[in-house]
Design a protein around this motif. Structure first.
Motif, PDB file in Angstrom:
ATOM      1  N   SER A  17     -11.405   9.095   5.312  1.00 63.59           N
ATOM      2  CA  SER A  17     -10.499   8.536   4.319  1.00 63.59           C
ATOM      3  C   SER A  17     -11.244   8.322   3.017  1.00 63.59           C
ATOM      4  O   SER A  17     -12.432   7.979   3.011  1.00 63.59           O
ATOM      5  CB  SER A  17      -9.917   7.196   4.781  1.00 63.59           C
ATOM      6  OG  SER A  17      -9.171   7.340   5.970  1.00 63.59           O
ATOM      7  N   LEU A  41     -11.095   5.882  -0.042  1.00 66.32           N
ATOM      8  CA  LEU A  41     -10.565   4.563  -0.371  1.00 66.32           C
ATOM      9  C   LEU A  41     -10.962   4.178  -1.783  1.00 66.32           C
ATOM     10  O   LEU A  41     -12.051   4.533  -2.266  1.00 66.32           O
ATOM     11  CB  LEU A  41     -11.089   3.502   0.590  1.00 66.32           C
ATOM     12  CG  LEU A  41     -10.926   3.737   2.098  1.00 66.32           C
ATOM     13  CD1 LEU A  41     -11.497   2.556   2.867  1.00 66.32           C
ATOM     14  CD2 LEU A  41      -9.465   3.944   2.454  1.00 66.32           C
ATOM     15  N   PRO A  55      -6.079   3.312   0.627  1.00 69.15           N
ATOM     16  CA  PRO A  55      -6.388   4.714   0.936  1.00 69.15           C
ATOM     17  C   PRO A  55      -5.681   5.657  -0.021  1.00 69.15           C
ATOM     18  O   PRO A  55      -4.473   5.570  -0.207  1.00 69.15           O
ATOM     19  CB  PRO A  55      -5.884   4.868   2.372  1.00 69.15           C
ATOM     20  CG  PRO A  55      -4.811   3.845   2.508  1.00 69.15           C
ATOM     21  CD  PRO A  55      -5.197   2.700   1.642  1.00 69.15           C
ATOM     22  N   GLN A 100      -7.945   2.496   6.793  1.00 72.07           N
ATOM     23  CA  GLN A 100      -9.143   2.108   7.528  1.00 72.07           C
ATOM     24  C   GLN A 100      -9.262   0.586   7.553  1.00 72.07           C
ATOM     25  O   GLN A 100      -8.800  -0.106   6.644  1.00 72.07           O
ATOM     26  CB  GLN A 100     -10.399   2.694   6.858  1.00 72.07           C
ATOM     27  CG  GLN A 100     -10.424   4.200   6.778  1.00 72.07           C
ATOM     28  CD  GLN A 100     -10.826   4.851   8.090  1.00 72.07           C
ATOM     29  OE1 GLN A 100     -11.264   4.184   9.009  1.00 72.07           O
ATOM     30  NE2 GLN A 100     -10.664   6.172   8.165  1.00 72.07           N
TER      31      GLN A 100
END
Length: 535
Positions: free
Chosen positions: A179, A181, A192, A198
Motif C-alpha cells: 500500500s 499511504l 491509503p 493498513q
C-alpha cells in the motif's frame, strides 16, 4: 549411576561411532549455518529491493505532485474565470501538457467545467484532507474500482486538478499486498492512496527511534519517503514475502561444502581418537617396557654456584630411538589417568637411582612434578611414604612441584599440600606467574618456594611488557618469606641480575642441561660440599 555409565563408556570407546556422531553433529551445525546465511542473504536482497523500489516511488510521486502543483498554478495565474470556450481551451491545454493530470476543472458556486468535455466533472464530496496555505489536497477520493477516478486531487482557488488511479499505477509498481499511504496530522493518521488499508500505527512503539528510510519489521517492510511539504509524508508498506529459498550464485555451494566439511571432521575425529587410543596403548606399553626414563635438571645456588638439588624430568624414548615430547604425552596421560602411574614411576626411579646419593648428602633434594589429580587427592603422600621407608631417604629430600593451573580447588589443594608438608616434603609452586593463583590464595598455601617461569626470565633486560614481572615476583616471594628458583637461565647476565635481585637458586643450560642419573651423580661427586639449607 554406574549402570548408566557403563553403556556410555562402551559407546564412547567405539571410534567409528564417535566419528559418525561428530560428522552428523557438524553436518547439522554447518547446514544450519548455511541455511541461516542463505535466509540472511534473501532478507538482505528483499530489503535492498524494497529500498530501491521505495526510492523510485519517492522520485515518481514527487514528479506527480510537482505536475499537479504546476498545473493548478498555471490555471490560477490566468485571468480567465467562468466556463466559456476560452476556459475550456485552457483546461484542455493544461491536461495535454501534463503527463499525470487526468482531469483539470473549474468549479465555482454556479458552474463547473472540465477538460474532459461532457464527462463527469471532479467535485470533492468532503473537506480537503490537507488544507495548506496555498493548496488543498484530497486523497483517495473514491473507493470505486475505476481507474479513471481520482486518486489524488489538488485544488487552488476555483481550480482542481487530479491524477487517476490508472495514471498513478503506471508510475508506481506496487508490490503484492502493498500500500501507498499518505500520513497526515504529523503521522498519526494514514490514508491509503493505492492498495488496501493498513493498520496504523504499525506497531505499539511507533514512531521508531531509527531514522533509516527503510524499517524492517518481522511481518512487513516500511519505507518512509521524505517530501518537500511539511503537511504530509509518504509511506510504502509491503508485507514480507516468504518466497521459496533460492540459492543463487555461490550460495548453492554452501550445502555440498558443508557436507564435505562434515565428512572431513568425522574423519579427523576418527584419526584423533585412533591416535589417542594408539598413544594411550603405546604409553602403557612404554611403562611396561621401561621406555620412560628420568633425567635430572640440576638446581644451583646462584651465590656459590654449587648444586643443591635437581628437578626430575620424565622423557619417553621409544624403542626405535625417537623421542616423544612431554608436551604431547603428559597432557594425554593427565586426561586418561595414566599420569598417576608416571608419577609413581618417577618417584620410584628417583629413589632407585639416587637413593644412596641422597642418604649420603642429607642437604641434597630432588623435586618431582605433581599433576592436578594428585594435588587434589592424598594418594601421593601414601605412595611417597612407602617408597621413602623402603629406601631410607628423608622426606625433606623429596620436594613436590605443583603448577598454578593444577590448583583447581584451592581449599582442597591446601589441605593435601599441608599434609605433604607436615610429612616433611618441601612444596614448590612451578611456573609461577602463568596461572591464576592470586596473592590472597598464595598467602594461605603451604609453600616453601616459588619457581619463576622461563618466559619471564627471558624478558629480563629487554623492553618487553613482561620484563617487570620477574622482579615483582621476587619481591612478593621475599615478603612472604619464600625462596625463589629461576628457571631457564641461559646466560651469565641473567644469573648476575637475578642474584642481585635476591634470587636464591637457578636452573638452566647456563649451569647444566638435563642429566642422566650417572651424570648427575658424577656432578655431585665433584662437588661434595653442600650449601646449608634447601627449599
Amino acid at each position: 549411576m554406574p549402570a548408566l555409565l557403563t553403556p556410555l563408556r562402551q559407546i564412547f570407546d567405539r571410534p567409528w561411532l564417535l566419528a559418525v556422531l561428530a560428522a552428523v553433529v557438524s553436518a547439522g551445525l554447518l547446514l544450519a549455518a548455511s541455511l541461516g546465511l542463505a535466509v540472511q542473504q534473501m532478507n538482505r536482497d528483499e530489503s535492498a529491493q524494497m529500498n530501491a523500489q521505495g526510492e523510485r516511488f519517492r522520485e515518481r510521486l514527487e514528479q506527480v505532485f510537482g505536475e499537479l502543483r504546476q498545473g493548478v498554478d498555471t490555471l490560477q495565474a490566468q485571468t480567465l474565470r467562468g466556463c466559456d470556450a476560452a476556459m475550456k481551451t485552457a483546461l484542455q491545454e493544461v491536461g495535454l501538457r501534463s503527463r499525470f493530470i487526468y482531469e483539470a476543472a473549474y468549479v465555482d458556486g454556479t458552474q463547473a467545467c472540465s477538460n474532459r468535455g461532457g464527462e463527469r466533472v471532479i467535485q470533492p464530496q468532503r473537506a480537503a484532507d490537507i488544507q495548506g496555505p496555498t493548496y488543498r489536497y484530497w486523497l483517495n477520493t473514491s473507493a470505486e474500482p475505476n481507474d479513471n477516478l481520482a486518486a489524488l486531487m489538488l485544488g487552488r482557488g476555483p481550480f482542481l486538478v487530479s491524477t487517476s488511479r490508472g495514471h498513478l499505477t503506471d508510475v508506481v509498481d506496487l508490490p503484492p499486498g502493498g500500500s501507498l499511504l499518505v500520513l497526515l496530522d504529523h503521522g498519526s493518521r494514514a490514508v491509503p492512496v493505492l492498495g488496501p488499508a493498513q493498520q496504523w500505527p504499525p506497531s505499539a512503539d511507533w514512531p521508531p527511534r531509527s531514522h533509516n528510510a527503510l524499517l524492517e519489521m518481522p511481518d512487513k517492510l516500511i519505507y518512509r519517503m521524505p517530501t518537500r511539504s511539511p503537511d504530509y509524508q509518504l509511506v510504502l508498506i509491503a508485507p514480507r514475502a516468504n518466497p521459496p529459498l533460492r540459492l543463487d550464485g555461490p550460495l548453492w555451494l554452501l550445502f555440498p561444502v558443508s557436507l564435505v566439511l562434515a565428512c572431513c571432521i568425522g574423519w579427523l575425529t576418527l584419526q584423533w581418537i585412533e591416535r589417542r587410543r594408539s598413544m594411550r596403548s603405546a604409553l602403557q606399553q612404554a611403562l611396561r617396557r621401561g621406555e620412560l626414563q628420568v633425567l635430572y635438571q640440576p638446581i644451583f645456588e646462584l651465590a656459590s654456584r654449587r648444586c643443591v638439588g635437581a628437578e626430575a624430568l620424565v622423557r619417553w624414548r621409544r624403542h626405535d630411538g625417537s623421542l616423544t615430547s612431554p608436551d604431547l604425552f603428559i597432557p594425554m596421560a593427565e586426561n586418561t589417568g595414566q599420569i598417576r602411574q608416571i608419577t609413581d614411576f618417577v618417584l620410584q626411579r628417583v629413589l632407585e637411582q639416587l637413593g644412596h646419593v641422597l642418604r649420603a648428602n642429607r642437604q641434597l633434594y630432588v623435586s618431582v612434578n605433581l599433576a592436578a589429580c594428585d594435588v587434589m587427592a592424598p594418594r601421593i603422600g601414601l605412595v611417597a611414604a612407602r617408597l621413602l621407608a623402603r629406601h631410607r631417604v628423608s622426606a625433606t629430600q623429596i620436594a613436590f612441584e605443583v603448577t598454578e593451573r593444577g590448583l583447581i580447588d584451592v581449599v582442597v589443594a591446601r589441605d593435601n599440600l599441608q599434609a605433604l608438608r607436615a610429612s616433611g616434603h618441601p612444596v614448590l609452586i612451578d611456573d609461577f606467574g602463568t596461572g591464576y593463583c592470586s596473592l590472597s590464595y598464595l598467602q594461605t598455601l603451604p609453600v616453601d618456594c616459588l619457581k619463576i617461569d622461563k618466559a619471564f626470565i627471558d624478558a629480563l633486560g629487554h623492553d618487553a611488557a613482561s620484563s617487570g614481572v620477574a622482579p615483582y615476583i621476587i619481591r612478593m616471594a621475599h615478603s612472604l618469606h619464600l625462596r625463589v628458583i629461576a628457571e631457564g637461565i641461559e646466560c651469565e647476565a641473567q644469573a648476575l641480575l637475578l642474584s642481585s635481585e635476591g634470587v636464591n637458586y637457578g636452573q638452566g643450560w647456563l649451569f647444566a642441561q638435563p642429566l642422566s642419573a650417572q651424570q648427575f651423580i658424577a656432578l655431585i661427586t665433584r662437588s661434595r660440599a653442600m650449601p646449608a639449607g634447601n627449599p
